[in-house]
Design a protein around this motif. Structure first.
Motif, PDB file in Angstrom:
ATOM      1  N   GLY A  35      51.800  32.513  27.587  1.00 11.90           N
ATOM      2  CA  GLY A  35      52.233  32.018  28.875  1.00 11.90           C
ATOM      3  C   GLY A  35      51.304  32.554  29.949  1.00 11.90           C
ATOM      4  N   LEU A  36      50.698  31.657  30.727  1.00 15.05           N
ATOM      5  CA  LEU A  36      49.838  32.055  31.839  1.00 15.05           C
ATOM      6  C   LEU A  36      50.633  31.843  33.123  1.00 15.05           C
ATOM      7  CD1 LEU A  36      47.107  32.957  32.988  1.00 15.05           C
ATOM      8  CD2 LEU A  36      46.399  30.547  32.952  1.00 15.05           C
ATOM      9  N   ILE A  37      50.975  32.941  33.790  1.00 13.93           N
ATOM     10  CA  ILE A  37      51.909  32.891  34.914  1.00 13.93           C
ATOM     11  C   ILE A  37      51.239  33.459  36.159  1.00 13.93           C
ATOM     12  CG2 ILE A  37      54.139  33.730  35.755  1.00 13.93           C
ATOM     13  CD1 ILE A  37      55.000  33.891  32.788  1.00 13.93           C
ATOM     14  N   GLY A  38      51.376  32.716  37.237  1.00 11.31           N
ATOM     15  CA  GLY A  38      50.814  33.162  38.507  1.00 11.31           C
ATOM     16  C   GLY A  38      51.302  32.281  39.632  1.00 11.31           C
ATOM     17  N   ARG A  39      51.204  32.775  40.832  1.00 11.99           N
ATOM     18  CA  ARG A  39      51.595  32.004  42.000  1.00 11.99           C
ATOM     19  C   ARG A  39      50.559  30.915  42.272  1.00 11.99           C
ATOM     20  NH1 ARG A  39      53.315  35.884  46.868  1.00 11.99           N
ATOM     21  NH2 ARG A  39      54.125  33.871  47.592  1.00 11.99           N
ATOM     22  N   ASN A  40      50.915  29.968  43.135  1.00  6.78           N
ATOM     23  CA  ASN A  40      49.951  28.960  43.556  1.00  6.78           C
ATOM     24  C   ASN A  40      48.724  29.640  44.155  1.00  6.78           C
ATOM     25  OD1 ASN A  40      51.627  26.835  42.829  1.00  6.78           O
ATOM     26  ND2 ASN A  40      52.551  26.675  44.859  1.00  6.78           N
ATOM     27  N   GLY A  41      47.557  29.194  43.728  1.00 12.32           N
ATOM     28  CA  GLY A  41      46.324  29.774  44.244  1.00 12.32           C
ATOM     29  C   GLY A  41      45.873  31.031  43.543  1.00 12.32           C
ATOM     30  N   ALA A  42      46.583  31.449  42.495  1.00  9.94           N
ATOM     31  CA  ALA A  42      46.213  32.680  41.786  1.00  9.94           C
ATOM     32  C   ALA A  42      44.932  32.523  40.981  1.00  9.94           C
ATOM     33  CB  ALA A  42      47.343  33.115  40.857  1.00  9.94           C
ATOM     34  N   GLY A  43      44.573  31.263  40.633  1.00 12.06           N
ATOM     35  CA  GLY A  43      43.357  31.025  39.861  1.00 12.06           C
ATOM     36  C   GLY A  43      43.608  30.554  38.439  1.00 12.06           C
ATOM     37  N   LYS A  44      44.848  30.138  38.128  1.00 14.85           N
ATOM     38  CA  LYS A  44      45.185  29.750  36.750  1.00 14.85           C
ATOM     39  C   LYS A  44      44.370  28.535  36.280  1.00 14.85           C
ATOM     40  CE  LYS A  44      49.557  29.015  37.529  1.00 14.85           C
ATOM     41  NZ  LYS A  44      49.493  29.189  39.020  1.00 14.85           N
ATOM     42  N   THR A  45      44.374  27.478  37.082  1.00 18.13           N
ATOM     43  CA  THR A  45      43.654  26.266  36.690  1.00 18.13           C
ATOM     44  C   THR A  45      42.153  26.530  36.615  1.00 18.13           C
ATOM     45  OG1 THR A  45      45.354  24.884  37.714  1.00 18.13           O
ATOM     46  CG2 THR A  45      43.244  23.844  37.249  1.00 18.13           C
ATOM     47  N   THR A  46      41.644  27.300  37.551  1.00 19.71           N
ATOM     48  CA  THR A  46      40.218  27.652  37.530  1.00 19.71           C
ATOM     49  C   THR A  46      39.864  28.418  36.266  1.00 19.71           C
ATOM     50  OG1 THR A  46      40.126  27.716  39.948  1.00 19.71           O
ATOM     51  CG2 THR A  46      38.392  28.884  38.753  1.00 19.71           C
ATOM     52  N   LEU A  47      40.694  29.380  35.887  1.00 23.49           N
ATOM     53  CA  LEU A  47      40.435  30.161  34.675  1.00 23.49           C
ATOM     54  C   LEU A  47      40.440  29.273  33.439  1.00 23.49           C
ATOM     55  CD1 LEU A  47      40.029  32.824  33.177  1.00 23.49           C
ATOM     56  CD2 LEU A  47      42.513  33.169  33.255  1.00 23.49           C
ATOM     57  N   LEU A  48      41.439  28.394  33.326  1.00 31.56           N
ATOM     58  CA  LEU A  48      41.513  27.519  32.157  1.00 31.56           C
ATOM     59  C   LEU A  48      40.336  26.557  32.108  1.00 31.56           C
ATOM     60  CD1 LEU A  48      45.339  26.705  32.042  1.00 31.56           C
ATOM     61  CD2 LEU A  48      44.069  28.345  30.639  1.00 31.56           C
ATOM     62  N   SER A  49      39.892  26.093  33.267  1.00 36.47           N
ATOM     63  CA  SER A  49      38.752  25.173  33.285  1.00 36.47           C
ATOM     64  C   SER A  49      37.459  25.873  32.875  1.00 36.47           C
ATOM     65  CB  SER A  49      38.600  24.535  34.669  1.00 36.47           C
ATOM     66  OG  SER A  49      38.235  25.487  35.646  1.00 36.47           O
ATOM     67  N   ILE A  50      37.339  27.158  33.190  1.00 37.08           N
ATOM     68  CA  ILE A  50      36.162  27.924  32.757  1.00 37.08           C
ATOM     69  C   ILE A  50      36.243  28.229  31.267  1.00 37.08           C
ATOM     70  CG2 ILE A  50      35.007  30.166  32.979  1.00 37.08           C
ATOM     71  CD1 ILE A  50      35.710  30.060  35.981  1.00 37.08           C
ATOM     72  N   LEU A  51      37.431  28.592  30.779  1.00 38.89           N
ATOM     73  CA  LEU A  51      37.603  28.856  29.347  1.00 38.89           C
ATOM     74  C   LEU A  51      37.252  27.635  28.496  1.00 38.89           C
ATOM     75  CD1 LEU A  51      40.954  30.864  29.318  1.00 38.89           C
ATOM     76  CD2 LEU A  51      38.829  31.615  28.237  1.00 38.89           C
ATOM     77  N   SER A  52      37.507  26.439  29.034  1.00 35.66           N
ATOM     78  CA  SER A  52      37.250  25.199  28.288  1.00 35.66           C
ATOM     79  C   SER A  52      35.912  24.576  28.645  1.00 35.66           C
ATOM     80  CB  SER A  52      38.371  24.196  28.551  1.00 35.66           C
ATOM     81  OG  SER A  52      38.530  23.969  29.941  1.00 35.66           O
ATOM     82  N   ALA A  53      35.079  25.294  29.397  1.00 32.41           N
ATOM     83  CA  ALA A  53      33.734  24.843  29.772  1.00 32.41           C
ATOM     84  C   ALA A  53      33.742  23.549  30.576  1.00 32.41           C
ATOM     85  CB  ALA A  53      32.842  24.694  28.536  1.00 32.41           C
ATOM     86  N   GLN A  54      34.817  23.309  31.313  1.00 34.36           N
ATOM     87  CA  GLN A  54      34.853  22.188  32.242  1.00 34.36           C
ATOM     88  C   GLN A  54      34.327  22.596  33.614  1.00 34.36           C
ATOM     89  OE1 GLN A  54      38.698  20.312  32.449  1.00 34.36           O
ATOM     90  NE2 GLN A  54      38.895  20.099  30.233  1.00 34.36           N
ATOM     91  N   ASN A  55      34.140  23.899  33.803  1.00 34.20           N
ATOM     92  CA  ASN A  55      33.766  24.449  35.093  1.00 34.20           C
ATOM     93  C   ASN A  55      32.915  25.683  34.813  1.00 34.20           C
ATOM     94  OD1 ASN A  55      33.655  25.311  37.744  1.00 34.20           O
ATOM     95  ND2 ASN A  55      35.872  25.475  38.025  1.00 34.20           N
ATOM     96  N   PRO A  56      31.709  25.771  35.368  1.00 32.91           N
ATOM     97  CA  PRO A  56      30.873  26.942  35.099  1.00 32.91           C
ATOM     98  C   PRO A  56      31.332  28.164  35.866  1.00 32.91           C
ATOM     99  CG  PRO A  56      29.767  25.494  36.646  1.00 32.91           C
ATOM    100  CD  PRO A  56      31.033  24.781  36.234  1.00 32.91           C
ATOM    101  N   ALA A  57      31.243  29.304  35.235  1.00 28.50           N
ATOM    102  CA  ALA A  57      31.519  30.561  35.922  1.00 28.50           C
ATOM    103  C   ALA A  57      30.331  30.926  36.793  1.00 28.50           C
ATOM    104  CB  ALA A  57      31.799  31.668  34.916  1.00 28.50           C
TER     105      ALA A  57
END
Length: 293
Positions: A35-57
């Protein structure tokens, strides 16, 4: 066959010179539901997009069994991020149809299970000819669930998968997820704001707060070691002396506090205090509130 491990090492992400992820180190092991839990704006979607190589770090690496995943087709066969579907972002004002999403998934996902996708489409009563612009938020969530489960990716990430679903549909999703997990042993990371409803699914939880990982722990152990202590302020202070405390609240001469006990640790013997177990949502809120004090 050795178990697969997906790792973040020192992940930093900046948008317009503002850092939104701060030196993230994270290890995801095969065969768990996180479970990935965080408030809005915490960076959850950004982290998942980097883990899946949809977004470069901006800096740092994501590794699958030691191999960088960025532009690595072999590694990316094992990873799929099913994002919230926003038909308005398609670019074609006519909108894509459900059928178009399924055909794209079949073309681009090497492990795509067409039979499972068809069964789920029928189960969810999705009209394949219907344009996504005409779908309700709940129906869009159902489509993203179909894509995630039928991807058969070893590491599957889902961003707010039950958004817009009624309670019956949410229970249906949780059942399907557990069935697929039990049968396949795939790894799932579920980002959700509906914490308590999904808590029993999570073997481990990851708390993300303001771009940093607060904790990554076994869910049951976290709950067993988290206690809400309340009573007269001086008695509470004596009971929790030397312990890890979070989110203190004081009302007159009364005080309440969350305590996280280490393995084998107990509260100091004190009369006149009340001890209560905490659910996952309350633990998360207490930890985040504690960070902001």
């Amino acid at each position: 066959m050795s178990e697969k491990i997906l790792q973040c090492r020192g992940i930093v992400k900046e948008y317009r010179k503002q850092e939104v992820l701060h030196n993230i180190d994270l290890t995801l092991e095969q065969g768990k539901i996180y479970g990935l839990i965080g408030r809005n704006g915490a960076g959850k979607t950004t982290l998942l997009s980097i883990l899946s190589a949809q977004n470069p770090a901006t800096s740092g690496d994501v590794l699958l069994n030691g191999e960088k995943v960025w532009e690595n087709s072999r590694a990316l066969e094992e990873i799929f991020f099913s994002r919230e579907i926003s038909p308005n972002a398609v670019g074609d004002s006519s909108g894509l149809r459900v059928k178009d999403y399924l055909e794209m998934a079949e073309a681009y996902l090497p492990k795509w299970d067409k039979n499972m996708a068809e069964e789920l489409v029928e189960l969810f009563h999705l009209d394949k000819k219907k344009k996504t612009l005409k779908l309700s938020k709940g129906m869009l969530s159902m489509l993203s669930i179909v894509l995630a489960l039928a991807s058969k990716a070893e590491f599957t990430f889902m961003d707010e998968p039950v958004s817009g679903l009624d309670v019956v549909a949410r229970e249906q999703f949780y059942r399907l997820l557990l069935e697929e997990f039990t049968e396949s042993g795939r790894t799932f990371v579920i980002s959700t704001h509906i914490i308590e409803e999904a808590a029993d699914l999570f073997e481990e939880v990851i708390f993300l707060h303001e771009g940093r990982i607060l904790l990554k722990e076994n869910t049951q152990e976290l709950l067993e070691h988290s206690i809400y202590v309340s009573g007269r302020a001086e008695e509470v202070d004596e009971a929790v002396k030397g312990k890890e405390i979070h989110h203190q609240e004081i009302l007159g001469r009364s005080k309440s506090v969350m305590v996280r006990l280490k393995e084998g640790e107990t509260l100091n013997q004190t009369q006149g205090i009340t001890l209560q177990p905490m659910n996952l949502q309350k633990v998360f809120v207490s930890l985040c509130a504690g960070e902001e004090e």
